[in-house]
Design a protein around this motif. Structure first.
Motif, PDB file in Angstrom:
ATOM      1  N   SER A 199      55.411  12.060  27.221  1.00 57.19           N
ATOM      2  CA  SER A 199      55.417  11.063  28.301  1.00 57.19           C
ATOM      3  C   SER A 199      56.010  11.598  29.594  1.00 57.19           C
ATOM      4  O   SER A 199      56.276  10.825  30.515  1.00 57.19           O
ATOM      5  N   ALA A 200      56.239  12.898  29.687  1.00 56.86           N
ATOM      6  CA  ALA A 200      56.814  13.463  30.905  1.00 56.86           C
ATOM      7  C   ALA A 200      55.834  13.348  32.067  1.00 56.86           C
ATOM      8  O   ALA A 200      54.614  13.228  31.878  1.00 56.86           O
ATOM      9  N   ILE A 201      56.375  13.355  33.252  1.00 54.94           N
ATOM     10  CA  ILE A 201      55.520  13.258  34.446  1.00 54.94           C
ATOM     11  C   ILE A 201      54.612  14.477  34.546  1.00 54.94           C
ATOM     12  O   ILE A 201      53.417  14.357  34.814  1.00 54.94           O
ATOM     13  N   GLU A 202      55.165  15.646  34.321  1.00 56.13           N
ATOM     14  CA  GLU A 202      54.378  16.867  34.388  1.00 56.13           C
ATOM     15  C   GLU A 202      53.694  17.124  33.046  1.00 56.13           C
ATOM     16  O   GLU A 202      54.277  16.895  31.982  1.00 56.13           O
ATOM     17  N   VAL A 203      52.477  17.614  33.128  1.00 55.98           N
ATOM     18  CA  VAL A 203      51.747  17.998  31.921  1.00 55.98           C
ATOM     19  C   VAL A 203      52.155  19.430  31.563  1.00 55.98           C
ATOM     20  O   VAL A 203      51.973  20.340  32.371  1.00 55.98           O
ATOM     21  N   PRO A 204      52.712  19.656  30.360  1.00 55.47           N
ATOM     22  CA  PRO A 204      53.143  21.008  29.999  1.00 55.47           C
ATOM     23  C   PRO A 204      51.990  21.818  29.416  1.00 55.47           C
ATOM     24  O   PRO A 204      51.021  21.281  28.874  1.00 55.47           O
ATOM     25  N   ALA A 205      52.110  23.122  29.509  1.00 51.67           N
ATOM     26  CA  ALA A 205      51.126  24.026  28.924  1.00 51.67           C
ATOM     27  C   ALA A 205      51.846  25.264  28.418  1.00 51.67           C
ATOM     28  O   ALA A 205      52.792  25.750  29.059  1.00 51.67           O
ATOM     29  N   VAL A 206      51.409  25.738  27.289  1.00 52.54           N
ATOM     30  CA  VAL A 206      51.862  27.014  26.750  1.00 52.54           C
ATOM     31  C   VAL A 206      50.667  27.955  26.795  1.00 52.54           C
ATOM     32  O   VAL A 206      49.553  27.576  26.413  1.00 52.54           O
TER      33      VAL A 206
END
Length: 805
Positions: free
Chosen positions: A140-147
């Motif tokens: 639910s974070a504002i930023e979309v994470p990526a690995v």
């Protein structure tokens, strides 16, 4: 222990004293062990590597079993329900492969991603190379994470710090939070994505709602067993969940059940190929057997030179076991050096084996390397190849007669033993067998490649697009393709352009529909099944398919969704001896009434050598634009230069849309040709190696035998034998070994050919021309192998032969 060290030093000196023999033996076994090590390293990466995760015994695939598909995938709603309902798993994870639009600032291009549940990497117990993994807060974070993958990190991000790094994917900004190790691959193996993104964020990335729909299975699911839970208990728990899902949604879950498959049993995607992999290992094992026969023959030839030595050692008190151990140590030293070379070959074999990789648009990476399995397998081969070839020579040597060995006559006219000759015959037989099979496979490949697939493959371009993956709904995608087809048709040099849901040689399962030609309502009765294709106007002209009768769809037909076109085979079955055009059928789950407007020639849709099937073509519906759609372009000149022109039109319509997967039909046909091409290449490689080993074996045995018979040939020359006669004598003895070997190989090839007849396309396994050609090649090579020893025999000095020893 002192005796063993003494024997080891003696073995080393014996091999150094005969460097030619040692080099030939090492080369022979290096080929045999090397090809087995390379094959096993590929099978290891193919079948066993997915089980190398931490505590792999507790991991297993959760598949959906349904009629005709024992290892199906699940969908997003069912995955969520599984997570909520399960009691047997410590963690349930999901993964879905997806093309993504990557904007690098200069252009938008397609990369491949893996959408994974946020607990995916932690459940697999992966340690990041840099940064961190996903956490629950990322949902639910504002930023979309990526690995990102290690490869993407080094090539696209320069390998520097990831702090503050962002990527523009599908028009959205995502933050790079971690880098995975270079050696990491998911439990599915092979697939090599560029970026991992949490499944829970697909809405933020503009993914279509279809990914969340219950009718679309696209997720692979893996579970880690909770402590103390067995696989049987997990299966029982999944049956309970399956029953609950079927009760809640009987229409979508009828005849479907969740099943658990241990990770140690292999990846369900490739499990069906395991028998072929084991057959391949068995085949290359025969190559090693030929190499062992080769070395055994060389050892027997050399044992004749060592009869005196062995007899003297026995007379001085050496036991039979000590002498056998001496021979075994020499064999193990040779095999050990060969095994070390084989491991190096296997470590360098990734590029070699890439020639056999599947020609798929999905990025693949087979992690071929050296691990404990490959080392252990090679060690076993070294033990076998080091000891087995020495057994017969060693036991024969221990039976040597001291008095006879010391007499002068032993060195006169000494000939190869019957056992040694049998080894050479066996090598030639194995080589002939391999060459015959290779010839059949190559013929099958050439015949398959030359077969007419039912349409004109030249000047044909195919572009696969899936706008729904980039935020398009079905109406918007429909409008996009209408504009794209109009633009492409206007390009100079383009003759026809059309669309379809699929075109020949696509990757995936057939889509079946129910049809009836007698008015039967297929909703209440059992009807005939046929493969169905959804196509647009001008489809058959663009694809180059001949219409046997009637016409193809017009734009009005497509807009109205009316009409049907059937394949020639299906028309003959439904209306034998009659005219199909104008007839009426009921089709599909709604039993819609359609009138036949045309009959199309049979087309090979999956494999070039497939039997013509039952196909029905209907107009593509607006709702079907929410899935993958294929653009077909027929050009007046070779189509490769048109790839960039068509992709420019795609970018002109939507700069944020990646240009898609574009291939000429010749490139696309690499997929159906892959099985027969791989079989032909594999069998040819094994045949060439077997031929090389048989040639080396015959040469080595003949060369050593000629050396032992130098005095005999000198005496023959002193008695008036010409050089030509001596050469004919040596060549004749080589032929007396080659001909029985060729004959036995032909018998074996005939049996193998009949067993392989189902895998051959328009090739008669008993074709005599094939066997005659192989026999001539094998015999010619055998003569060539004896040529140098024959020349050596002609140079025997009569004076030295007559001199007293």
């Amino acid at each position: 222990m002192d005796a063993l060290r003494t024997d080891l030093r003696f073995a080393m000196r014996a091999l150094i004293a005969k460097p030619g023999f040692a080099a030939l033996s090492v080369l022979t076994l290096a080929i045999g062990i090397g090809v087995n090590a390379v094959a096993f390293s590929a099978v290891n990466a193919f079948l066993f590597k997915p089980s190398t995760f931490a505590d792999a015994a507790s991991l297993g695939w959760i598949g959906v079993r349904s009629p005709g598909n024992p290892y199906g995938q699940t969908n997003w709603p069912d995955y969520l329900r599984l997570v909520e309902s399960n009691r047997a798993f410590d963690g349930v994870i999901a993964e879905g492969r997806m093309p993504l639009a990557f904007d690098d600032g200069a252009s938008v291009r397609q990369i491949w991603g893996l959408l994974v549940s946020s607990n995916y990497l932690t459940t697999m117990r992966v340690r990041p190379h840099a940064g961190r993994l996903f956490t629950a807060a990322d949902r639910s974070a504002i930023e979309v994470p990526a690995v990102v993958s290690h490869r993407f990190w080094t090539t696209e991000l320069g390998g520097g710090s990831i702090a503050g790094k962002t990527l523009t994917i599908n028009g959205r900004s995502v933050s790079v939070v971690g880098v995975l190790p270079d050696a990491f691959q998911g439990p599915g193996g092979f697939y090599s994505p560029d970026v991992w993104i949490p499944l829970e964020r697909i809405d933020v990335l503009g993914m279509s709602d279809r990914l969340s729909a219950q009718f679309r299975p696209w997720l692979g699911t893996v579970g880690r067993l909770a402590p103390g839970v067995t696989a049987a208990q997990a299966s029982a728990d999944l049956q309970t969940v399956s029953a609950r899902l079927a009760a809640e949604s009987p229409q979508t879950h009828k005849d479907r059940a969740l099943v658990f498959n241990s990770m140690l049993d292999g990846n369900p995607e490739v499990r069906g190929l395991a028998p072929f992999a084991y057959i391949a290992i068995g085949i290359v094992g025969i190559v090693l057997l030929i190499a062992c026969f080769n070395v055994a023959g060389l050892l027997l030839a050399r044992a004749a030179d060592r009869q005196r030595e062995t007899s003297v050692r026995a007379a001085l008190g050496a036991s039979r076991g000590r002498i056998v151990r001496q021979f075994a140590l020499e064999g193990l030293i040779v095999a050990g050096v060969s095994g070390a070379a084989a491991v190096l070959i296997a470590n360098w074999s990734a590029d070699l084996l890439s020639a056999f990789s599947l020609p798929s648009p999905i990025p693949q990476r087979l992690l071929i390397g050296i691990d404990r399995r490959v080392i252990g397998f090679t060690a076993v081969l070294v033990a076998i190849a080091g000891i087995v070839p020495t057994l017969v020579p060693a036991f024969q040597a221990t039976r040597a007669d001291l008095l006879r060995s010391m007499r002068l006559e032993v060195s006169l006219g000494q000939r190869g033993s019957r056992t040694r000759n049998l080894f050479v015959v066996a090598q030639i037989a194995g080589s002939t067998l391999f060459l015959s099979i290779a010839a059949l496979m190559v013929q099958s490949f050439v015949t398959t490649a030359g077969r007419n697939p039912g349409f004109e493959t030249g000047h044909l371009l195919v572009v696969e697009l899936e706008p729904a993956d980039f935020g398009y709904d079905a109406p918007r995608s429909h409008a996009f393709f209408e504009d794209l087809v109009a633009r492409v048709r206007a390009l100079p040099g383009v003759e026809h352009a059309a669309i379809a849901d699929r075109v020949p040689f696509y990757v995936g399962f057939r889509r079946l529909t129910k049809i009836s030609a007698d008015g039967t309502d297929c909703r209440t009765a059992d009807c005939r099944s046929a493969a169905v294709y959804a196509i647009g106007a001008d489809h058959f002209r663009a694809l180059g398919v001949r219409l046997i009768a009637g016409r193809e769809f017009t734009i009005a037909d497509v807009k109205a969704g009316d009409g049907a076109i059937v394949s020639d085979t299906l028309a003959a079955k439904l209306w034998p001896g009659g005219n199909a055009v104008g007839q009426w059928i009921r089709e599909g789950p709604e039993s819609r009434v359609r009138q036949i407007v045309g009959v199309a020639a049979n087309v090979a849709h999956h494999m070039l050598n497939e039997t013509p099937g039952d196909y029905i073509y209907r107009p593509i519906a607006p709702s079907e634009f929410g899935d993958r759609v294929t653009l077909i372009v027929r050009t007046a000149t070779p189509s490769a230069p048109f790839i960039s022109r068509v992709q420019q039109q795609i970018q002109a319509l939507d700069p944020a849309m990646p240009p898609g997967s574009a291939k000429t039909m010749e490139q696309r046909m690499e997929m159906p040709l892959w099985p027969v091409r791989t079989a032909a290449a594999f069998s040819t490689t094994c045949g060439a190696l077997a031929l090389l080993l048989a040639t080396v074996g015959l040469f080595g045995m003949t060369y050593l035998a000629v050396g032992q018979r130098t005095r005999e040939f000198g005496i023959r020359a002193a008695l008036g034998a010409t050089r030509l006669r001596v050469a004919r004598l040596v060549l004749g003895e080589g032929l007396r070994l080659a001909i029985p070997g060729v004959a036995l190989g032909m018998i074996g090839a005939g049996v193998a050919g009949r067993a392989l007849s189902s895998a051959l396309f328009q090739v008669h396994a008993g074709d005599p021309l094939n066997y005659i050609a192989v026999a001539l090649v094998q015999t010619g090579v055998a003569l060539a192998a004896c040529l140098l020893p024959a020349v050596r025999a002609t140079r025997a000095d009569p004076a030295l032969a007559l001199r007293a020893e």
